[in-house]
Design a protein around this motif. Structure first.
Motif, PDB file in Angstrom:
ATOM      1  N   LEU A  34       0.606  -1.179 -15.355  1.00  0.00           N
ATOM      2  CA  LEU A  34      -0.429  -1.763 -15.928  1.00  0.00           C
ATOM      3  C   LEU A  34      -0.437  -3.037 -15.806  1.00  0.00           C
ATOM      4  CD1 LEU A  34      -0.461   0.153 -19.219  1.00  0.00           C
ATOM      5  CD2 LEU A  34      -2.103   0.360 -17.438  1.00  0.00           C
ATOM      6  N   LEU A  35       0.714  -3.965 -15.709  1.00  0.00           N
ATOM      7  CA  LEU A  35       0.840  -5.184 -15.425  1.00  0.00           C
ATOM      8  C   LEU A  35       0.443  -5.693 -13.856  1.00  0.00           C
ATOM      9  CD1 LEU A  35       4.422  -6.462 -16.885  1.00  0.00           C
ATOM     10  CD2 LEU A  35       1.968  -7.003 -17.647  1.00  0.00           C
ATOM     11  N   ASN A  36       0.568  -4.807 -13.050  1.00  0.00           N
ATOM     12  CA  ASN A  36      -0.040  -5.027 -11.592  1.00  0.00           C
ATOM     13  C   ASN A  36      -1.756  -4.970 -11.714  1.00  0.00           C
ATOM     14  OD1 ASN A  36       1.487  -4.766  -8.733  1.00  0.00           O
ATOM     15  ND2 ASN A  36       2.900  -3.944 -10.291  1.00  0.00           N
ATOM     16  N   ILE A  37      -2.210  -3.885 -12.359  1.00  0.00           N
ATOM     17  CA  ILE A  37      -3.543  -3.798 -12.638  1.00  0.00           C
ATOM     18  C   ILE A  37      -4.128  -5.482 -13.128  1.00  0.00           C
ATOM     19  CG2 ILE A  37      -5.495  -2.671 -13.490  1.00  0.00           C
ATOM     20  CD1 ILE A  37      -3.805  -1.164 -11.435  1.00  0.00           C
ATOM     21  N   VAL A  57       2.618 -14.662  -7.333  1.00  0.00           N
ATOM     22  CA  VAL A  57       3.043 -14.243  -6.239  1.00  0.00           C
ATOM     23  C   VAL A  57       4.586 -13.688  -6.652  1.00  0.00           C
ATOM     24  CG1 VAL A  57       4.352 -15.223  -4.224  1.00  0.00           C
ATOM     25  CG2 VAL A  57       2.075 -16.014  -4.735  1.00  0.00           C
ATOM     26  N   ASP A  58       5.450 -14.112  -7.281  1.00  0.00           N
ATOM     27  CA  ASP A  58       6.623 -13.672  -7.709  1.00  0.00           C
ATOM     28  C   ASP A  58       6.414 -12.362  -8.438  1.00  0.00           C
ATOM     29  OD1 ASP A  58       7.557 -16.273  -7.092  1.00  0.00           O
ATOM     30  OD2 ASP A  58       7.754 -16.899  -9.250  1.00  0.00           O
ATOM     31  N   PHE A  59       5.386 -12.300  -9.315  1.00  0.00           N
ATOM     32  CA  PHE A  59       5.374 -10.734  -9.886  1.00  0.00           C
ATOM     33  C   PHE A  59       5.015  -9.898  -8.710  1.00  0.00           C
ATOM     34  CE2 PHE A  59       2.716  -7.387 -11.693  1.00  0.00           C
ATOM     35  CZ  PHE A  59       3.832  -6.854 -12.533  1.00  0.00           C
ATOM     36  N   GLU A  60       4.195 -10.145  -7.680  1.00  0.00           N
ATOM     37  CA  GLU A  60       3.878  -9.425  -6.476  1.00  0.00           C
ATOM     38  C   GLU A  60       5.039  -8.851  -6.020  1.00  0.00           C
ATOM     39  OE1 GLU A  60       0.673 -10.691  -4.262  1.00  0.00           O
ATOM     40  OE2 GLU A  60       0.518  -8.810  -2.999  1.00  0.00           O
ATOM     41  N   ILE A  61       6.059  -9.967  -5.538  1.00  0.00           N
ATOM     42  CA  ILE A  61       7.086  -9.877  -4.728  1.00  0.00           C
ATOM     43  C   ILE A  61       7.972  -8.372  -5.854  1.00  0.00           C
ATOM     44  CG2 ILE A  61       9.296 -10.730  -3.920  1.00  0.00           C
ATOM     45  CD1 ILE A  61       7.542 -13.090  -3.018  1.00  0.00           C
ATOM     46  N   VAL A  64       6.611  -5.002  -5.325  1.00  0.00           N
ATOM     47  CA  VAL A  64       6.841  -4.397  -4.174  1.00  0.00           C
ATOM     48  C   VAL A  64       8.079  -3.953  -4.015  1.00  0.00           C
ATOM     49  CG1 VAL A  64       6.683  -4.843  -1.736  1.00  0.00           C
ATOM     50  CG2 VAL A  64       4.645  -5.520  -2.880  1.00  0.00           C
ATOM     51  N   VAL A  65       9.263  -4.747  -4.477  1.00  0.00           N
ATOM     52  CA  VAL A  65      10.438  -4.417  -4.153  1.00  0.00           C
ATOM     53  C   VAL A  65      10.772  -3.262  -5.331  1.00  0.00           C
ATOM     54  CG1 VAL A  65      12.744  -4.998  -4.992  1.00  0.00           C
ATOM     55  CG2 VAL A  65      11.281  -6.678  -3.697  1.00  0.00           C
ATOM     56  N   PHE A  66      10.334  -3.231  -6.482  1.00  0.00           N
ATOM     57  CA  PHE A  66      10.445  -2.144  -7.224  1.00  0.00           C
ATOM     58  C   PHE A  66       9.797  -0.843  -6.729  1.00  0.00           C
ATOM     59  CE2 PHE A  66       9.183   0.749 -10.837  1.00  0.00           C
ATOM     60  CZ  PHE A  66       9.998   0.614 -11.326  1.00  0.00           C
ATOM     61  N   PHE A  67       8.576  -1.083  -6.277  1.00  0.00           N
ATOM     62  CA  PHE A  67       7.845   0.269  -5.709  1.00  0.00           C
ATOM     63  C   PHE A  67       8.536   0.707  -4.472  1.00  0.00           C
ATOM     64  CE2 PHE A  67       3.760  -1.133  -7.964  1.00  0.00           C
ATOM     65  CZ  PHE A  67       3.755  -0.514  -9.262  1.00  0.00           C
ATOM     66  N   THR A  68       9.021  -0.129  -3.777  1.00  0.00           N
ATOM     67  CA  THR A  68       9.801   0.208  -2.454  1.00  0.00           C
ATOM     68  C   THR A  68      10.920   0.925  -2.712  1.00  0.00           C
ATOM     69  OG1 THR A  68       8.794  -1.630  -1.298  1.00  0.00           O
ATOM     70  CG2 THR A  68      10.649  -0.562  -0.324  1.00  0.00           C
ATOM     71  N   PHE A 107       2.712  -0.139  -2.107  1.00  0.00           N
ATOM     72  CA  PHE A 107       3.388  -1.270  -1.682  1.00  0.00           C
ATOM     73  C   PHE A 107       3.238  -1.913  -0.219  1.00  0.00           C
ATOM     74  CE2 PHE A 107       6.470   2.238  -1.533  1.00  0.00           C
ATOM     75  CZ  PHE A 107       6.900   2.163  -0.102  1.00  0.00           C
ATOM     76  N   LEU A 108       3.131  -0.536   0.559  1.00  0.00           N
ATOM     77  CA  LEU A 108       2.927  -0.888   2.064  1.00  0.00           C
ATOM     78  C   LEU A 108       2.259  -1.926   2.569  1.00  0.00           C
ATOM     79  CD1 LEU A 108       4.433   0.532   4.497  1.00  0.00           C
ATOM     80  CD2 LEU A 108       2.402   1.812   4.844  1.00  0.00           C
ATOM     81  N   PRO A 109       0.726  -2.089   1.922  1.00  0.00           N
ATOM     82  CA  PRO A 109      -0.225  -3.125   2.558  1.00  0.00           C
ATOM     83  C   PRO A 109       0.475  -4.486   2.183  1.00  0.00           C
ATOM     84  CG  PRO A 109      -1.259  -1.395   1.124  1.00  0.00           C
ATOM     85  CD  PRO A 109       0.022  -1.375   0.953  1.00  0.00           C
ATOM     86  N   PHE A 110       1.385  -4.599   1.221  1.00  0.00           N
ATOM     87  CA  PHE A 110       1.839  -5.928   1.144  1.00  0.00           C
ATOM     88  C   PHE A 110       2.704  -6.627   2.373  1.00  0.00           C
ATOM     89  CE2 PHE A 110       5.747  -8.463   0.096  1.00  0.00           C
ATOM     90  CZ  PHE A 110       5.241  -9.595  -0.494  1.00  0.00           C
ATOM     91  N   TYR A 111       3.216  -5.451   2.936  1.00  0.00           N
ATOM     92  CA  TYR A 111       4.171  -5.987   4.026  1.00  0.00           C
ATOM     93  C   TYR A 111       3.173  -6.333   5.402  1.00  0.00           C
ATOM     94  CZ  TYR A 111       7.996  -3.900   1.622  1.00  0.00           C
ATOM     95  OH  TYR A 111       8.783  -3.622   0.628  1.00  0.00           O
TER      96      TYR A 111
END
Lengths: 265, 265, 265, 265
Positions: A34-37, A57-61, A64-68, A107-111
């Motif tokens: 929900l926070l991502n949305i 940016v920090d939250f996105e990183i 992505v780490v969490f989902f990975t 998370f893949l598109p982030f990379y």
């Protein structure tokens, strides 16, 4: 005693009834989704984007780490599921399931954003994370009912859709003929008239394009009433589909001798 | 011979079949509730507020006194009901029921207006008095059917709602991408695009925000048609729910082996 | 051999299967009714009214004479019906049936136009003639099904209506609070806000009144989605009502032990 | 060994299960139909019409030749069908079926364009080719379910339609009375008021015509809510019709929701 992998599997799998750690993980996952949305929506507002750029940016990183990590953990633990027990092929088959692909796309598109391209469009995949909500236990059964209703009535729903498109084209053709002289900028071609037709058949009725000639108004009125009647078709189909599936406690299965497909009494 | 408390209880309780005094009280109560609603609405019109200020204040005081006395009378008489027979704990338990709290909220906020604060917002609680209408005998059973239909289909209805929110976010994201350059003031961010998305998915279609680019119109048209299809979901769910509950003459109760909840054949 | 009165009765009564003269009369009646409706509509257009004034007046006189004679004929012949066989009381009882009153209202107001008053409003009764269409044999059964569905679900439909009015008042109250400063001319009072609320809850969405503050838009969006959900209630009720009545070939009647009302399996 | 005519018949008839050549023909036919629709739509856009004029003409000639040859082939091969086996009368009877007429109309109007008349209107018949889509096997059976539901509920659907027209006339009459002085250009006659009435009853709500007097708004609001209730009628009728046809526990007859065929347990 359960192994670590077994306990990991039970924590991650929404089908398994969980204890307190499982429920904590479920709520943590929902919160991060929900926070991502919320972050994607908020980052689209120019003033917020500017002010909290670093936070986004920090939250996105972090996400992505969490989902990975979560994805790797699922892939590691899935062999506990008898359906995917083979260490290599089981995992590969799991990775090809719809839900694993949804997880991966989150998370893949982030990379890819490290590439020198404008990939803001890829943020849509973070919205895809919302799909993962449907893995929450208590909605999975309701979801299955939806899927079955839609699957059993697929032909009828597709046919309703074809009907609506067909009627949309026909009425736009006639409105184009009726209004093109009075309003060449709004009904000057069939595609332009279809914008009016779409707004009318769905009863949205924005009002930015409206017939002004008497003939156009008479035709438009008849088409609107006809549109309402056709809109009742998908409602009727879904309604009877839900009832058919949910009413019968016996849940008798039938197999049609003509087409070989299964349906419920 | 019935005691005064017993007669008071029978007069106040909508579940008890009443004679003439009970019906007079019921109609009096309905009249006062409807007049309260009318007064709140009328007092919001500046010209009426100014002209009849004293009348509104007098009627408010009368209503609050009436509702306060009625509440005390109910609390006094409720021990005649076997479920709340204990003089202290029975009354406390009654005071915690939804209906008793609704009754309390209809007059309690008035006493707060003596505080030196702008509490016009609290008038909403006088509107809450409308809820009390549902205690009228002949609607209580229909109300129970609504409650049971909604309770039995809760997961599906919540899931429909999540679907609609999800689709709303997705289509607003795409419309934001398609229209942000042409209309930065209307589609400049996802939240702004969501106002359009909401008006389209619900088919309200105010027309204050409308796509103007060809891409935006094509996407908008497709989303509107998809929205109509999703709107058929709650209608179908409720429709089959009503039928399921009302149709079965045997009224056999079943317990779902999956979720353990009770449902009707 | 049939008497003249008997033959007249058979010709006029839509319940009796007729031969060729009966069908000719039925079509003649339908034609005159439809022409009356068309005349009322056409006479409201100033340019047509002026040009064909005499034609409209002539046709009105013809229609009134026709309907008057038809009414007298029905009253004369109705004693052939065993239910109204008494020459005086049978005819009086017939004159008090809904359909006889509708017949009467179709021509009676005309005679009032000789009074020196502006009675253009009374033309509405000529529109009422359209009601008589429902006496046509082939629609009478479908009409009865509608009546029974609505009668059996009356409480639920009334309750839905109360709900919608209730929600309309509540949301208009909140929108009035949210928007009254930004748009005092459109949301300056609850009744004014109710015009917006009505357009939103019914999904009509004219767009002449639209919230412009962020808070107003958020509330308005939530209310619109909630409105759509409530609109599904009457659809669901009617849908299950139709099914309940039409599905069961046995048409078992049940009598509710609680309310004593009859319902169908 | 099959004769050429027999093989031609099997290729053309959508009811016959086909092998690879039959499926190739089916997809070719669908492609040409869809391209025709696309061409009619595209040719209505002035800029495209000018630029690709020759392409449109060439494709039209190709399509007409293709449809003409296909029609002749069908007429030649139809005698293989036992229902149309007579070489002369069988073919004549086939030519009078709805589907054969639709096929004929798809190309016949083209030959009229050699006449010195403006026959752009005849392009509508090329759109009619879309009807032929319904001959595709997998939709024919879902189509049959639609036809049967509509046939079984015809009286009720017609009656709903009469009701809607009736209510439309009544409310337009009242709105004309309420608004004609304030807005003589928009509510000056019943037909003009009907444009508002149509937009309101169908919930399209363009917003180009809106009541502005307090009386007009009150009436308009009540009519809109009533309209929504009546719109639930066709939805309810169709919904129960679908269910009745597809779910019948009493008889041992089943109708497969996928293919629409009937079978017994």
């Amino acid at each position: 005693m359960k192994t670590f992998r077994k306990r990991l599997y039970l924590t991650l799998d929404p089908n398994e009834k969980g204890g307190i750690p499982e429920r904590i993980f479920e709520y943590l996952l929902i919160t991060i989704i929900l926070l991502n949305i919320a972050a994607v929506i908020a980052a689209s507002v120019p003033s917020l984007e500017e002010q909290y750029k670093e936070l986004f940016v920090d939250f996105e990183i972090f996400s992505v780490v969490f989902f990975t990590l979560e994805y790797i953990a699922r892939l590691y633990a899935i062999v506990e599921n008898p359906k995917f027990s083979n260490p290599l092929y089981g995992r590969l088959r799991y990775a090809r399931t719809t839900m694993a692909i949804v997880d991966l796309l989150a998370f893949l598109p982030f990379y890819l954003t490290f590439l020198p391209l404008d990939l803001r469009f890829l943020r849509i995949f973070r919205l895809m994370a919302l799909f993962r909500m449907f893995k929450i236990t208590r909605y999975m059964q309701a979801m299955n009912i939806f899927k079955r209703v839609i699957a059993e009535r697929k032909e009828q729903l597709v046919l309703s859709f074809i009907f609506i498109i067909f009627i949309l084209i026909i009425i736009s053709f006639f409105m184009h003929l009726a209004e093109r002289e009075a309003q060449p900028d709004k009904f000057g071609s069939i595609p332009e008239a279809m914008w009016w037709g779409m707004a009318t058949l769905t009863t949205v009725g924005y009002g930015d394009v409206v017939p002004i000639t008497p003939l156009g108004k008479v035709l438009g009125g008849l088409f609107a009433i006809a549109g309402v009647a056709f809109l009742a078709l998908p409602a009727g189909i879904l309604s009877s589909g839900f009832f058919e599936l949910l009413h019968s406690p016996r849940s008798k299965k039938h197999i049609c001798p003509h087409c070989g497909k299964e349906f419920h009494d």
